[in-house]
Design a protein around this motif. Structure first.
Motif, PDB file in Angstrom:
ATOM      1  N   ASP A  74       0.574  -1.232   0.200  1.00 58.46           N
ATOM      2  CA  ASP A  74      -0.170   0.428  -0.071  1.00 58.46           C
ATOM      3  C   ASP A  74       1.150   1.359  -0.190  1.00 58.46           C
ATOM      4  O   ASP A  74       1.673   1.370  -0.333  1.00 58.46           O
ATOM      5  CB  ASP A  74      -1.256   0.182   1.394  1.00 58.46           C
ATOM      6  CG  ASP A  74      -0.176  -0.107   2.600  1.00 58.46           C
ATOM      7  OD1 ASP A  74       1.036   0.260   2.520  1.00 58.46           O
ATOM      8  OD2 ASP A  74      -0.872  -0.209   3.008  1.00 58.46           O
ATOM      9  N   VAL A  75       0.418   2.195   0.046  1.00 58.13           N
ATOM     10  CA  VAL A  75       0.898   3.791   0.078  1.00 58.13           C
ATOM     11  C   VAL A  75       1.613   3.618   1.079  1.00 58.13           C
ATOM     12  O   VAL A  75       3.096   4.890   0.403  1.00 58.13           O
ATOM     13  CB  VAL A  75      -0.598   5.140  -0.037  1.00 58.13           C
ATOM     14  CG1 VAL A  75      -0.524   5.489   1.882  1.00 58.13           C
ATOM     15  CG2 VAL A  75       0.217   5.861  -1.011  1.00 58.13           C
ATOM     16  N   ASP A 146      -1.676  -5.900  -6.051  1.00 59.87           N
ATOM     17  CA  ASP A 146      -3.618  -6.471  -6.602  1.00 59.87           C
ATOM     18  C   ASP A 146      -3.539  -4.541  -7.068  1.00 59.87           C
ATOM     19  O   ASP A 146      -2.925  -4.006  -7.561  1.00 59.87           O
ATOM     20  CB  ASP A 146      -4.596  -6.256  -5.327  1.00 59.87           C
ATOM     21  CG  ASP A 146      -4.284  -4.789  -4.210  1.00 59.87           C
ATOM     22  OD1 ASP A 146      -3.758  -3.898  -4.653  1.00 59.87           O
ATOM     23  OD2 ASP A 146      -4.192  -5.201  -3.000  1.00 59.87           O
ATOM     24  N   ASP A 147      -4.963  -5.267  -7.829  1.00 62.85           N
ATOM     25  CA  ASP A 147      -5.161  -4.260  -8.767  1.00 62.85           C
ATOM     26  C   ASP A 147      -5.378  -2.750  -8.185  1.00 62.85           C
ATOM     27  O   ASP A 147      -4.855  -1.970  -9.170  1.00 62.85           O
ATOM     28  CB  ASP A 147      -6.548  -4.965  -8.966  1.00 62.85           C
ATOM     29  CG  ASP A 147      -6.933  -5.502  -9.577  1.00 62.85           C
ATOM     30  OD1 ASP A 147      -6.314  -6.940  -9.836  1.00 62.85           O
ATOM     31  OD2 ASP A 147      -8.271  -6.216 -10.005  1.00 62.85           O
ATOM     32  N   GLU A 148      -5.555  -2.600  -7.119  1.00 65.53           N
ATOM     33  CA  GLU A 148      -6.079  -1.014  -6.757  1.00 65.53           C
ATOM     34  C   GLU A 148      -4.584  -1.059  -6.947  1.00 65.53           C
ATOM     35  O   GLU A 148      -4.725   0.699  -7.850  1.00 65.53           O
ATOM     36  CB  GLU A 148      -6.630  -0.672  -5.818  1.00 65.53           C
ATOM     37  CG  GLU A 148      -7.371  -1.329  -5.170  1.00 65.53           C
ATOM     38  CD  GLU A 148      -8.361  -2.332  -4.528  1.00 65.53           C
ATOM     39  OE1 GLU A 148      -8.069  -2.498  -3.490  1.00 65.53           O
ATOM     40  OE2 GLU A 148      -9.170  -3.319  -4.792  1.00 65.53           O
ATOM     41  N   ALA A 151      -4.221  -0.023 -10.177  1.00 65.66           N
ATOM     42  CA  ALA A 151      -4.396   1.627 -11.277  1.00 65.66           C
ATOM     43  C   ALA A 151      -3.485   2.767 -10.103  1.00 65.66           C
ATOM     44  O   ALA A 151      -3.805   3.930 -11.381  1.00 65.66           O
ATOM     45  CB  ALA A 151      -6.143   1.707 -10.086  1.00 65.66           C
ATOM     46  N   PHE A 152      -3.503   3.105  -9.295  1.00 66.92           N
ATOM     47  CA  PHE A 152      -2.571   4.026  -8.895  1.00 66.92           C
ATOM     48  C   PHE A 152      -1.436   4.431  -9.770  1.00 66.92           C
ATOM     49  O   PHE A 152      -0.781   5.045  -9.308  1.00 66.92           O
ATOM     50  CB  PHE A 152      -2.167   3.541  -7.357  1.00 66.92           C
ATOM     51  CG  PHE A 152      -1.717   4.375  -6.689  1.00 66.92           C
ATOM     52  CD1 PHE A 152      -2.129   6.243  -7.105  1.00 66.92           C
ATOM     53  CD2 PHE A 152      -0.483   4.758  -6.454  1.00 66.92           C
ATOM     54  CE1 PHE A 152      -1.280   7.116  -5.979  1.00 66.92           C
ATOM     55  CE2 PHE A 152       0.947   5.210  -5.837  1.00 66.92           C
ATOM     56  CZ  PHE A 152       0.238   6.908  -5.985  1.00 66.92           C
ATOM     57  N   LEU A 154      -0.889   3.577 -12.314  1.00 69.01           N
ATOM     58  CA  LEU A 154      -1.379   3.812 -14.041  1.00 69.01           C
ATOM     59  C   LEU A 154      -0.918   5.195 -14.155  1.00 69.01           C
ATOM     60  O   LEU A 154      -0.811   6.645 -14.411  1.00 69.01           O
ATOM     61  CB  LEU A 154      -2.182   3.080 -14.877  1.00 69.01           C
ATOM     62  CG  LEU A 154      -2.921   3.654 -15.727  1.00 69.01           C
ATOM     63  CD1 LEU A 154      -1.685   3.406 -16.976  1.00 69.01           C
ATOM     64  CD2 LEU A 154      -4.443   2.908 -15.925  1.00 69.01           C
ATOM     65  N   GLU A 155      -1.366   6.120 -12.422  1.00 69.03           N
ATOM     66  CA  GLU A 155      -1.744   7.198 -12.111  1.00 69.03           C
ATOM     67  C   GLU A 155      -0.495   8.278 -12.482  1.00 69.03           C
ATOM     68  O   GLU A 155       0.427   8.968 -13.125  1.00 69.03           O
ATOM     69  CB  GLU A 155      -2.864   7.777 -11.815  1.00 69.03           C
ATOM     70  CG  GLU A 155      -3.496   7.008 -11.982  1.00 69.03           C
ATOM     71  CD  GLU A 155      -5.271   7.515 -10.866  1.00 69.03           C
ATOM     72  OE1 GLU A 155      -6.108   7.220 -10.556  1.00 69.03           O
ATOM     73  OE2 GLU A 155      -5.068   8.449 -10.051  1.00 69.03           O
ATOM     74  N   SER A 158       1.447   8.208 -15.287  1.00 69.80           N
ATOM     75  CA  SER A 158       0.614   8.769 -16.652  1.00 69.80           C
ATOM     76  C   SER A 158       1.252   9.766 -16.500  1.00 69.80           C
ATOM     77  O   SER A 158       1.755  10.573 -17.857  1.00 69.80           O
ATOM     78  CB  SER A 158      -0.761   8.831 -16.839  1.00 69.80           C
ATOM     79  OG  SER A 158      -1.249   7.419 -16.906  1.00 69.80           O
ATOM     80  N   GLU A 159       1.237  10.490 -15.800  1.00 74.69           N
ATOM     81  CA  GLU A 159       1.368  12.017 -15.363  1.00 74.69           C
ATOM     82  C   GLU A 159       2.865  12.530 -14.900  1.00 74.69           C
ATOM     83  O   GLU A 159       3.619  13.277 -14.302  1.00 74.69           O
ATOM     84  CB  GLU A 159       0.437  12.305 -13.660  1.00 74.69           C
ATOM     85  CG  GLU A 159      -1.127  12.155 -14.175  1.00 74.69           C
ATOM     86  CD  GLU A 159      -1.193  13.726 -14.467  1.00 74.69           C
ATOM     87  OE1 GLU A 159      -0.904  14.810 -13.541  1.00 74.69           O
ATOM     88  OE2 GLU A 159      -1.949  13.652 -15.157  1.00 74.69           O
ATOM     89  N   ILE A 162       2.919  12.918  -8.012  1.00 74.97           N
ATOM     90  CA  ILE A 162       2.202  12.358  -6.420  1.00 74.97           C
ATOM     91  C   ILE A 162       1.443  14.144  -6.148  1.00 74.97           C
ATOM     92  O   ILE A 162       2.173  14.592  -6.244  1.00 74.97           O
ATOM     93  CB  ILE A 162       2.951  11.201  -5.842  1.00 74.97           C
ATOM     94  CG1 ILE A 162       2.934  10.144  -7.002  1.00 74.97           C
ATOM     95  CG2 ILE A 162       2.334  11.417  -4.864  1.00 74.97           C
ATOM     96  CD1 ILE A 162       4.626   9.526  -6.639  1.00 74.97           C
TER      97      ILE A 162
END
Ligand SMILES: Nc1ncnc2c1ncn2[C@@H]1O[C@H](COP(=O)(O)OP(=O)(O)OP(=O)(O)O)[C@@H](O)[C@H]1O
Ligand SMILES: [Mg+2]
Lengths: 301, 374
Positions: A74-75, A146-148, A151-152, A154-155, A158-159, A162
């Motif tokens: 996690d984060v 995991d998936d989440e 997804a994070f 990917l964001e 892309s940018e 953070i």
């Protein structure tokens, strides 16, 4: 960002640091550098995925920032964490000196959430990295996360930015070189794949494997290296639990070198088999198939 | 095609993307744009960099490589210089194998591949559709392959990632989501769009029992699995025996016979015993529960004969059923007169199965196709 002008520059750069890529991999790396896109490497264990990132760091001189993924990451492990104990200490000190009340309270709060109490983890380190050379961000074994998390990621990719809510937005002045690896225990999301340059890393062919082993071992005879490469290539055809990767070929050749073996015969192979096949079942399978037969094929290479 | 102007190059790139799509590859526009950029970087002087630029940008899984190679050879053949084209046509001969369902691959191939011959010989007899797999001759098996390929496998669509995330949030609102949300408010619309349109067919996982008792059926079902692997994305295949073997890669060869040989070669315990429970546990631990089976349609092809402890099998089936969208059990013996699921393993597994269907002939596989789409 110019390390390279051609695919050949990439090949030479990596070879100078003992990594021997094939055409496909060299092209994918070249494109990742040129287009400033992440590189997604998939392949079986031990084919040299992680080593790509390490070698890139050595070659470019950038720091290697490594994020090892696992289920439930996690984060706080991947991006950042507030150093609560130091924040608390700061707060106590402020209380003791009477700063915690009145006009100073607002100021105190912003102090608490300032960069000095922020513990940066690899993703944020890579984004908040100030000066060139760009760091190499290795996101290892993404298939375990995991998936989440994906997804994070990917964001972020892309940018190249953070946001830390209490502090604001970090944006990479120098975009990191990003290498993502996967053993493909599950598929990475299509959206993330689309963002990346993709390369499926195969086991090397015979000649390349010989070259890699020579490069990565000392004082092992050419004859033995040939035999190791040939035997390992055959092991990979036997449907083993864990087919040997390049790492195992190197280990095997080194142990043969240390033993001072002149050639790889059945007895020496028998004595050193544990260096290349880690599972008893696999060793058994190879014995059943016939070590002699496997080694015999060598002489015809 | 050494020097071309930008618009011409755009047209060539778009044409290639269209050819790949016709061949059955999923080629999103974003990847085509990246390919175009990549060509700008590697140039067009030789086919090698063009090929690898295509692989790096347009192919996202090794199973698609064969299709890509076919299409690349056929398409760039016309676009590249004659001396380069020479190299390419060799390539083409070794790789260009057609499937019945795409016209894209080598429209000009007068040589005719084996596959084309097959299609010509094939006549869809009702007899073959209803014949029990265990009575097939080798020729019939080959013909059946063509029939199977025409079964269009489609799994139901899984809901978008957004909805799934919302479900996860129920229990704990943690800092990660806060950050994610904060990010999203400043995030670029592109991401949001791709999140919303992320309706994807569910992954299809085929678990094929290859033990001795299944032998006559496993041959046919493996060919069915091959047709599935090459015809659609997101299919995984495993062989179940005394151990678990992942055979997706082996089955991804375009040629059914090569694929069959590779798969049976990889399965060490082909036609041996079964340990359904422990092997299923291995699948769950190493692949399924870890992610692969989440939200997937899982098809078990087995007669359920198993000497092991039924409790282990039941427990593993329960684990699997919890993560999978749908579990289908295909049992070739189900069609047998007077059959009841007497096998202890079968009885233990049944409570966790969404659909229980027969699988002894092609007609029953058509029923499987319907079940998978549910
Ligand atoms: N092309 C290559 N050139 C030089 N060395 C290589 C090459 N490929 C692999 N190696 C060697 O193989 C070793 C194993 O590679 P690495 O750890 O990168 O594999 P991996 O694909 O990341 O495996 P895993 O999936 O198990 O993490 C490396 O330490 C390196 O010594
Ligand atoms: Mg690794």
């Amino acid at each position: 960002m110019t390390y390279t002008h051609s695919v050949d520059d990439v090949r030479c750069g990596l070879e100078a640091h003992d990594y021997l890529p094939d055409d496909g991999l060299a092209t994918a790396i070249f494109l990742a550098l040129e287009l400033q896109r992440p590189l997604l490497l998939e392949g079986e264990p031990g084919v040299g995925k992680t080593e790509v990132a390490k070698t890139l760091a050595r070659w470019t001189g950038g720091d290697l920032l490594r994020l090892q993924c696992y289920e439930g990451i996690d984060v706080t492990q991947a991006v950042y964490e507030w150093d609560y104990s130091r924040q608390l200490l700061h707060l106590r000190t402020a209380e003791a000196t009477g700063r915690a009340t009145g006009v100073d309270a607002d100021e105190l709060e912003s102090e608490l959430y300032s960069e000095r109490f922020l513990v940066k983890r690899p993703l944020l380190q890579a984004i908040a990295y100030g000066q060139p050379p760009a760091p190499v961000l290795l996101i290892d074994e993404i298939d375990r996360a995991d998936d989440e998390f994906e997804a994070f990621l990917l964001e972020v990719l892309s940018e190249y930015a953070i946001t830390v809510p209490e502090l604001g937005r970090f944006h990479a002045d120098v975009p990191p070189i990003v290498v993502i690896t996967s053993n493909r225990t599950r598929d990475v999301h299509d959206a993330l794949k689309r963002r990346c340059l993709y390369h499926w890393v195969d086991h090397p062919d015979f000649d390349r494997e010989v070259a890699i082993i020579s490069r990565r071992t000392d004082g092992v005879s050419d004859a033995i290296i040939d035999q190791v490469a040939s035997a390992v290539a055959q092991f990979r055809q036997l449907g083993l639990y864990k087919p040997p990767g390049v790492a195992e070929s190197i280990d095997w050749a080194s142990s043969l070198g240390r033993l001072g073996a002149a050639a790889l015969d059945v007895e020496t192979a028998e004595a050193t088999i544990g260096a290349v096949l880690k599972y008893r079942e696999d060793q058994q399978r190879v014995r059943e198939y016939g070590l002699a037969k496997l080694l015999e094929a060598d002489s015809n290479v | 095609m050494v020097e071309v102007d930008a618009t011409h190059l755009d047209r060539i790139v778009a044409g290639f993307a269209a050819a790949l799509r016709t061949a059955g590859l999923d080629v999103p526009v974003g990847s085509v744009v990246t390919f175009r950029q990549a060509l700008g970087v590697v140039g067009l002087a030789a086919w090698h960099p063009v090929y690898w630029a295509g692989r790096a940008t347009l192919v996202h899984r090794p199973e698609d490589t064969a299709l890509f190679d076919d299409t690349f050879a056929a398409y760039w053949h016309d676009q590249l210089r004659p001396d380069v084209a020479m190299e390419m046509s060799e390539h083409e001969l070794t790789m260009a194998l057609d499937t019945g369902d795409d016209e894209a691959a080598t429209p000009d191939d007068a040589e005719g591949t084996q596959e084309v011959d097959l299609v010509l010989r094939w006549s869809p007899t009702e007899v073959l559709r209803h014949k029990d797999f265990s009575l097939f001759t080798l020729e019939e098996l080959v013909e059946a392959q063509t029939l199977m390929r025409q079964l269009k496998l489609a799994t139901s669509v899984r809901p978008s990632r957004r909805q799934r995330r919302a479900r996860h949030e129920r229990g704990r609102l943690d800092i990660r989501h806060t950050v994610q949300r904060a990010l999203r408010t400043e995030g670029e619309p592109l991401i949001r769009a791709s999140t919303v349109q992320s309706e994807q067919p569910r992954r299809l996982i085929l678990l094929i029992d290859v033990s001795g008792s299944m032998e006559p059926y496993a041959r046919a079902l493996l060919r069915f699995a091959h047709a599935a692997v090459v015809s659609r994305r997101r299919v995984e295949a495993f062989a179940l025996g005394t151990r678990l073997t992942r055979i997706t890669r082996e089955l991804s060869s375009r040629d059914p016979d090569d694929a069959f040989a590779a798969a049976t070669g990889a399965v060490e315990d082909w036609s041996g015993g079964t340990r359904l429970g422990p092997v299923l546990r291995e699948f769950n631990d190493e692949w399924g529960v870890r992610g692969m089976a989440r939200g997937a349609v899982v098809v078990v092809l087995s007669d359920g004969w198993d000497r092991g402890d039924p409790a282990v099998l039941a427990e593993q089936m329960q684990r699997l059923a919890r993560v999978a969208h749908h579990v289908v059990w295909v049992n070739p013996l189900k069609a047998t007169e007077g059959y009841e699921p007497l096998a202890a393993g079968m009885a233990a597994a049944l409570p966790f199965v969404d659909r229980f269907i027969e699988g002894h002939n092609i007609a029953s596989l058509e029923a499987l196709v319907a079940a998978v789409a549910a």
